[in-house]
Design a protein around this motif. Structure first.
Motif, PDB file in Angstrom:
ATOM      1  N   LYS A   1       0.864  -1.202  -0.436  1.00 44.74           N
ATOM      2  CA  LYS A   1      -0.015  -0.221  -0.125  1.00 44.74           C
ATOM      3  C   LYS A   1       0.803   1.445   0.300  1.00 44.74           C
ATOM      4  CE  LYS A   1      -4.349   1.621   1.990  1.00 44.74           C
ATOM      5  NZ  LYS A   1      -5.483   2.105   2.827  1.00 44.74           N
TER       6      LYS A   1
ATOM      7  N   GLY B   1       1.823   1.900  -3.239  1.00 41.78           N
ATOM      8  CA  GLY B   1       0.961   2.501  -3.963  1.00 41.78           C
ATOM      9  C   GLY B   1       0.923   4.262  -3.714  1.00 41.78           C
ATOM     10  N   ILE B   2       0.418   4.796  -2.676  1.00 45.82           N
ATOM     11  CA  ILE B   2       0.371   5.799  -2.589  1.00 45.82           C
ATOM     12  C   ILE B   2       1.626   6.478  -2.330  1.00 45.82           C
ATOM     13  CG2 ILE B   2       0.881   7.269   0.309  1.00 45.82           C
ATOM     14  CD1 ILE B   2      -0.792   5.261   1.711  1.00 45.82           C
TER      15      ILE B   2
ATOM     16  N   SER C   1       0.989   6.794  -6.969  1.00 46.22           N
ATOM     17  CA  SER C   1       0.010   8.091  -6.959  1.00 46.22           C
ATOM     18  C   SER C   1       0.327   9.495  -6.474  1.00 46.22           C
ATOM     19  CB  SER C   1      -1.448   7.643  -5.889  1.00 46.22           C
ATOM     20  OG  SER C   1      -0.886   7.373  -5.252  1.00 46.22           O
ATOM     21  N   THR C   2       1.425   9.331  -5.412  1.00 42.63           N
ATOM     22  CA  THR C   2       1.576  10.845  -5.295  1.00 42.63           C
ATOM     23  C   THR C   2       2.595  11.059  -6.489  1.00 42.63           C
ATOM     24  OG1 THR C   2       1.657  10.264  -2.538  1.00 42.63           O
ATOM     25  CG2 THR C   2       2.522  12.138  -3.212  1.00 42.63           C
TER      26      THR C   2
ATOM     27  N   VAL D   1       2.773  10.880  -9.620  1.00 44.16           N
ATOM     28  CA  VAL D   1       1.732  10.837 -10.209  1.00 44.16           C
ATOM     29  C   VAL D   1       1.174  12.506 -10.123  1.00 44.16           C
ATOM     30  CG1 VAL D   1      -0.137   9.984 -11.732  1.00 44.16           C
ATOM     31  CG2 VAL D   1       1.542   8.619 -10.996  1.00 44.16           C
ATOM     32  N   LEU D   2       0.233  12.194  -9.062  1.00 49.18           N
ATOM     33  CA  LEU D   2       0.193  13.673  -8.499  1.00 49.18           C
ATOM     34  C   LEU D   2       1.044  14.852  -9.150  1.00 49.18           C
ATOM     35  CD1 LEU D   2      -1.949  15.946  -7.726  1.00 49.18           C
ATOM     36  CD2 LEU D   2      -1.583  15.048  -4.964  1.00 49.18           C
TER      37      LEU D   2
ATOM     38  N   LEU E   1       1.584  15.654 -12.523  1.00 47.64           N
ATOM     39  CA  LEU E   1       0.842  16.494 -13.036  1.00 47.64           C
ATOM     40  C   LEU E   1       0.596  17.451 -13.425  1.00 47.64           C
ATOM     41  CD1 LEU E   1      -1.981  13.389 -13.515  1.00 47.64           C
ATOM     42  CD2 LEU E   1      -0.368  13.935 -15.500  1.00 47.64           C
ATOM     43  N   THR E   2       1.141  17.667 -11.310  1.00 46.06           N
ATOM     44  CA  THR E   2       1.400  19.551 -11.277  1.00 46.06           C
ATOM     45  C   THR E   2       1.911  19.887 -11.635  1.00 46.06           C
ATOM     46  OG1 THR E   2      -0.621  18.535  -9.288  1.00 46.06           O
ATOM     47  CG2 THR E   2       0.303  21.050  -9.522  1.00 46.06           C
TER      48      THR E   2
ATOM     49  N   PHE F   1       3.857  19.466 -14.638  1.00 45.36           N
ATOM     50  CA  PHE F   1       3.378  19.885 -15.904  1.00 45.36           C
ATOM     51  C   PHE F   1       2.591  20.658 -15.817  1.00 45.36           C
ATOM     52  CE2 PHE F   1       3.911  17.777 -19.866  1.00 45.36           C
ATOM     53  CZ  PHE F   1       2.687  18.861 -20.909  1.00 45.36           C
ATOM     54  N   LYS F   2       1.192  20.636 -15.401  1.00 48.45           N
ATOM     55  CA  LYS F   2       0.074  22.670 -16.001  1.00 48.45           C
ATOM     56  C   LYS F   2       0.947  23.314 -15.037  1.00 48.45           C
ATOM     57  CE  LYS F   2      -4.391  22.516 -14.247  1.00 48.45           C
ATOM     58  NZ  LYS F   2      -6.139  22.365 -13.792  1.00 48.45           N
ATOM     59  N   LEU F   3       2.017  23.742 -14.093  1.00 47.92           N
ATOM     60  CA  LEU F   3       2.145  24.859 -13.690  1.00 47.92           C
ATOM     61  C   LEU F   3       3.199  24.985 -14.923  1.00 47.92           C
ATOM     62  CD1 LEU F   3       2.330  23.706  -9.860  1.00 47.92           C
ATOM     63  CD2 LEU F   3       0.966  25.702 -11.371  1.00 47.92           C
TER      64      LEU F   3
ATOM     65  N   THR G   1      -0.718  21.961 -21.855  1.00 48.51           N
ATOM     66  CA  THR G   1      -1.624  21.554 -20.909  1.00 48.51           C
ATOM     67  C   THR G   1      -2.675  21.804 -20.767  1.00 48.51           C
ATOM     68  OG1 THR G   1      -0.723  21.672 -18.827  1.00 48.51           O
ATOM     69  CG2 THR G   1      -2.552  21.327 -18.486  1.00 48.51           C
TER      70      THR G   1
ATOM     71  N   VAL H   1      -4.086  19.626 -23.989  1.00 47.30           N
ATOM     72  CA  VAL H   1      -4.139  18.102 -23.965  1.00 47.30           C
ATOM     73  C   VAL H   1      -5.602  18.197 -23.484  1.00 47.30           C
ATOM     74  CG1 VAL H   1      -3.527  16.379 -21.968  1.00 47.30           C
ATOM     75  CG2 VAL H   1      -1.875  17.577 -23.294  1.00 47.30           C
ATOM     76  N   GLN H   2      -5.893  19.072 -22.737  1.00 48.34           N
ATOM     77  CA  GLN H   2      -7.623  19.448 -22.019  1.00 48.34           C
ATOM     78  C   GLN H   2      -8.553  19.811 -23.151  1.00 48.34           C
ATOM     79  OE1 GLN H   2      -6.936  22.970 -19.361  1.00 48.34           O
ATOM     80  NE2 GLN H   2      -6.001  21.509 -17.879  1.00 48.34           N
TER      81      GLN H   2
ATOM     82  N   PRO I   1      -4.401   5.163  -2.786  1.00 47.68           N
ATOM     83  CA  PRO I   1      -3.983   5.502  -3.484  1.00 47.68           C
ATOM     84  C   PRO I   1      -4.951   5.626  -4.987  1.00 47.68           C
ATOM     85  CG  PRO I   1      -2.734   3.583  -3.391  1.00 47.68           C
ATOM     86  CD  PRO I   1      -4.164   4.176  -1.821  1.00 47.68           C
TER      87      PRO I   1
ATOM     88  N   ILE J   1      -5.693   9.267  -4.383  1.00 50.20           N
ATOM     89  CA  ILE J   1      -4.961  10.818  -4.714  1.00 50.20           C
ATOM     90  C   ILE J   1      -5.143  10.308  -6.440  1.00 50.20           C
ATOM     91  CG2 ILE J   1      -2.470  11.064  -5.155  1.00 50.20           C
ATOM     92  CD1 ILE J   1      -2.260  10.309  -2.280  1.00 50.20           C
ATOM     93  N   LEU J   2      -4.860   9.293  -7.540  1.00 51.00           N
ATOM     94  CA  LEU J   2      -4.635   9.290  -8.176  1.00 51.00           C
ATOM     95  C   LEU J   2      -6.413   9.643  -8.735  1.00 51.00           C
ATOM     96  CD1 LEU J   2      -2.826   7.804 -10.424  1.00 51.00           C
ATOM     97  CD2 LEU J   2      -3.850   6.545 -10.719  1.00 51.00           C
TER      98      LEU J   2
ATOM     99  N   ALA K   1      -5.323  13.616  -8.829  1.00 52.27           N
ATOM    100  CA  ALA K   1      -3.943  14.496  -9.820  1.00 52.27           C
ATOM    101  C   ALA K   1      -5.569  14.405 -11.318  1.00 52.27           C
ATOM    102  CB  ALA K   1      -3.043  13.294  -9.802  1.00 52.27           C
TER     103      ALA K   1
ATOM    104  N   TYR L   1      -7.745  17.446 -11.446  1.00 51.79           N
ATOM    105  CA  TYR L   1      -6.814  18.514 -11.622  1.00 51.79           C
ATOM    106  C   TYR L   1      -5.773  19.336 -12.681  1.00 51.79           C
ATOM    107  CZ  TYR L   1      -3.391  22.213 -10.274  1.00 51.79           C
ATOM    108  OH  TYR L   1      -2.873  23.275  -9.742  1.00 51.79           O
ATOM    109  N   PHE L   2      -5.880  17.686 -13.284  1.00 55.77           N
ATOM    110  CA  PHE L   2      -4.737  17.975 -14.744  1.00 55.77           C
ATOM    111  C   PHE L   2      -6.065  18.235 -15.638  1.00 55.77           C
ATOM    112  CE2 PHE L   2      -1.271  17.601 -17.635  1.00 55.77           C
ATOM    113  CZ  PHE L   2      -1.597  17.364 -18.479  1.00 55.77           C
ATOM    114  N   PHE L   3      -6.946  17.655 -15.702  1.00 57.09           N
ATOM    115  CA  PHE L   3      -7.884  18.173 -16.464  1.00 57.09           C
ATOM    116  C   PHE L   3      -8.861  18.744 -16.591  1.00 57.09           C
ATOM    117  CE2 PHE L   3      -6.853  15.218 -20.354  1.00 57.09           C
ATOM    118  CZ  PHE L   3      -6.373  13.637 -19.100  1.00 57.09           C
TER     119      PHE L   3
ATOM    120  N   ARG M   1      -9.599  22.920 -16.872  1.00 55.78           N
ATOM    121  CA  ARG M   1      -9.303  23.684 -17.234  1.00 55.78           C
ATOM    122  C   ARG M   1     -10.205  25.114 -17.060  1.00 55.78           C
ATOM    123  NH1 ARG M   1     -11.976  23.342 -23.183  1.00 55.78           N
ATOM    124  NH2 ARG M   1     -13.148  22.679 -22.649  1.00 55.78           N
TER     125      ARG M   1
END
Lengths: 290, 185
Positions: A2, A5-6, A9-10, A12-13, A16-17, A19-21, A27, A30-31, B10, B13-14, B17, B20-22, B24
């Motif tokens: 677990k 997994g955390i 996923s963290t 990934v978060l 992505l954050t 990348f967006k900033l 971004t 993509v959206q 998890p 969180i995913l 994520a 938040y990314f998608f 707009r």
């Protein structure tokens, strides 16, 4: 397991954050692709903006006017702003119809020097050309109003705009505000804004100083922007080919905010311009045809 | 004073994520303070009622607070209502701040509070109904309401091309499905 997994996923978060900033344009692309691929849109934003406006205007003091103005009527409940599809602009806005040349987009007028006051001055009467415009418009709507009720969130009266403003685009009025016989559907429809025909790519300017409270798209409006000017006033600019501002951005009167286009449900490139006061649609022609 | 145990899935969180990314429009960011105030409302009420938080669980169902001890019905109702009440107060205050972000956050908080008062488990409204009428009646109402939301969400997707109501309907309906039997004790 677990924990892994955390951590994953963290990661990934975080990625992505970051990348967006760091890559906001990429971004956004993509959206946009994802939105088009799924065929969905953020229709809830209009509802959220309406709720935010209602909650904030429910607490704010009444708009300031000269103290000697006629006693204000007791405030009436402002109907909620309709969802986009309820006030979608009339389809088939055909260039050349009701061709009324508009004055070119002008620089904002310099603020007038306030007069010294020993006692409050009365509320100024609208200019004669405005009174003529109101009378002409009411006359044009008279036949429709015999059989159609005025929509709840519409006011045909003139309300003075308290700030400096400019014409948002150079062009000619191709379809006006109010009831009209739809040229394609051959049925009476209500048009909640004014259509100003212009070449694709023409500059669209902010009507007045304000803050962008929505810059996005919907199926009916296409690419559109809504600006909050304060005191309950908002303006909207629809069918743009490209938006040049983002949510939360402050703009000044006459500042370029978008380009004329034909996105959404239209038959040709034009700006669909709406003006609202406390959620009530007003006739923009009273202001931009001066 | 015992430390609060935190459990974060998890998948939660995913999901955040990706949302938040998608996003707009900035609504996911605006949701964070709204959700925080909502949960703090519950936490404050539980503390005042002498039921300190022992565990905070973040999963796809949302945030679940486990507290020590038992609560009488009146206190339980007060604690369950505190979240939406805090959210509604926050929505008024945030909109008063005037900036677009806080006005959006206020609007989201308003919707979140009203949504949480729906009589559907595991929402606060469902739990309030459970306290007042019992589990069996609440389960029936929950399932019916969740099914109605699912249908309405599907209709809105077809008519308005907006997927959010269907997503909420699917989530609520999934929450009504019987939980998988736990292993161990």
């Amino acid at each position: 397991m677990k924990k892994r997994g955390i951590l994953l996923s963290t990661a990934v978060l975080t990625a992505l954050t970051a990348f967006k900033l760091l890559f906001p344009d990429l971004t956004a692309a993509v959206q946009e692709s994802a939105s088009q691929a799924l065929g969905v849109e953020a229709g809830y934003m209009e509802t959220l903006n309406a709720i935010g406006t209602r909650l904030s205007s429910a607490q704010s003091a009444p708009a300031s006017r000269d103290a000697a103005a006629a006693p204000q009527p007791s405030p009436t409940p402002v109907p909620a702003q309709p969802k986009p599809l309820e006030y979608r602009m009339e389809e088939g806005s055909i260039r050349g119809e009701h061709a009324t040349a508009l004055p070119p987009a002008a620089a904002p007028e310099p603020p007038s020097t306030p007069e010294p006051e020993d006692r409050p001055s009365p509320t100024p009467e609208p200019a004669p050309h405005v009174l003529d415009a109101v009378a002409a418009f009411l006359e044009s709507q008279a036949d429709f109003l015999d059989s159609c009720a005025l929509p709840e969130n519409v006011d045909y009266d003139y309300t003075e705009f308290p700030f400096d403003y400019v014409v948002p685009v150079s062009g000619y009025q191709s379809s006006g505000f109010g009831y009209r016989m739809h040229p394609i559907l051959n049925a009476v429809r209500f048009h909640y804004g004014t259509d100003i025909a212009a070449n694709s790519g023409e500059d669209i300017l902010a009507f007045s100083d304000g803050t962008v409270i929505f810059a996005g798209q919907s199926s009916g409006y296409g690419n559109y922007i809504t600006i909050d000017h304060g005191d309950g006033w908002t303006s909207s600019y629809a069918h743009c080919s490209k938006l040049l501002v983002t949510n939360g951005q402050k703009v000044q009167a006459g500042e370029q905010i978008a380009l004329v286009g034909a996105t959404g449900q239209v038959t040709g490139p034009h700006l669909h311009f709406e003006l609202r006061h406390n959620g009530i649609f007003l006739n923009p022609e009273y202001y931009i045809n001066g | 004073m015992k430390a609060v145990r935190w459990q974060v899935a998890p998948s939660a969180i995913l999901l955040f994520a990706l949302l938040y990314f998608f996003d707009r429009t900035g609504v996911v960011s605006a949701l964070l303070p709204a959700a925080l105030v909502h949960e703090l409302g519950h936490v404050a009420a539980l503390s005042l009622c002498g039921a300190p938080i022992r565990q905070v669980q973040l999963n796809l169902s949302g945030v679940e607070l486990a507290y020590a001890g038992m609560l009488r019905r009146d206190k339980a109702l007060w604690c369950l209502s505190a979240g939406p009440a805090a959210g509604l107060l926050f929505s008024l205050a945030a909109c008063r701040l005037g900036t677009p972000f806080w006005r959006l956050s206020g609007a989201v908080s308003f919707c979140l509070s009203i949504f949480n008062l729906l009589p559907v488990l595991p929402l606060d409204g469902g739990r309030i109904l459970c306290e007042l009428t019992g589990e069996r009646f609440t389960a029936g109402v929950s399932q019916a309401a969740a099914a109605a939301m699912l249908l309405a969400g599907g209709a809105l997707l077809v008519l308005r091309r907006t997927p959010f109501p269907l997503a909420m309907g699917l989530w609520l309906y999934a929450c009504q499905l019987p939980a998988a039997p736990q292993r161990g004790i």
